[in-house]
Design an enzyme around this catalytic site. Sequence first.
Site, mmCIF file in Angstrom:
data_model
loop_
_atom_site.group_PDB
_atom_site.id
_atom_site.type_symbol
_atom_site.label_atom_id
_atom_site.label_comp_id
_atom_site.label_asym_id
_atom_site.label_seq_id
_atom_site.Cartn_x
_atom_site.Cartn_y
_atom_site.Cartn_z
ATOM 1 C CB CYS A 79 -1.027 -0.114 1.146
ATOM 2 S SG CYS A 79 -2.067 1.340 1.255
ATOM 3 N N GLY A 80 0.588 2.320 -0.523
ATOM 4 C CA GLY A 80 1.268 3.421 -0.901
ATOM 5 C C GLY A 80 1.582 4.073 0.282
#
Length: 129
Positions: A79-80
């Site tokens: 996830c970013g």
Amino acid sequence: RGYPDTQLISYDEMVTTANIVSEGLSSVAHATNSSPIPCIADGDTGYGNAVNVKRTVFGYSRAGMGGVMIEDQVAPKRCGHVAGKSVVSFEEALERVKAACDARDEYSQLYGESTGALVLARTDSLKTE
């Protein structure tokens, strides 16, 4: 169904959901006599190499998405906002973007000018370790 941004969801699940979202937006537009609201789909890493990226962008275009975001992370991605991300080489990232644009253009050639999804390329290169 699955968990996006963890790659615990497949391309097929994502494009099926994109079809449902697009149909809902079109139904609302029809009922209100307005244009559908464009929607941007999350193409993650394109689900593989450049050939997979083309398939992803073409599929989202066919689903009615207005845009597709493609990332430069390695698979499996993170996830970013999570630490420990890694990105592919600049050359591979560029190949993904070129493949995405090729798919958009091929879709537009088949179905009409400017009908392919807008391609958005995102990088995590500034936040890798």
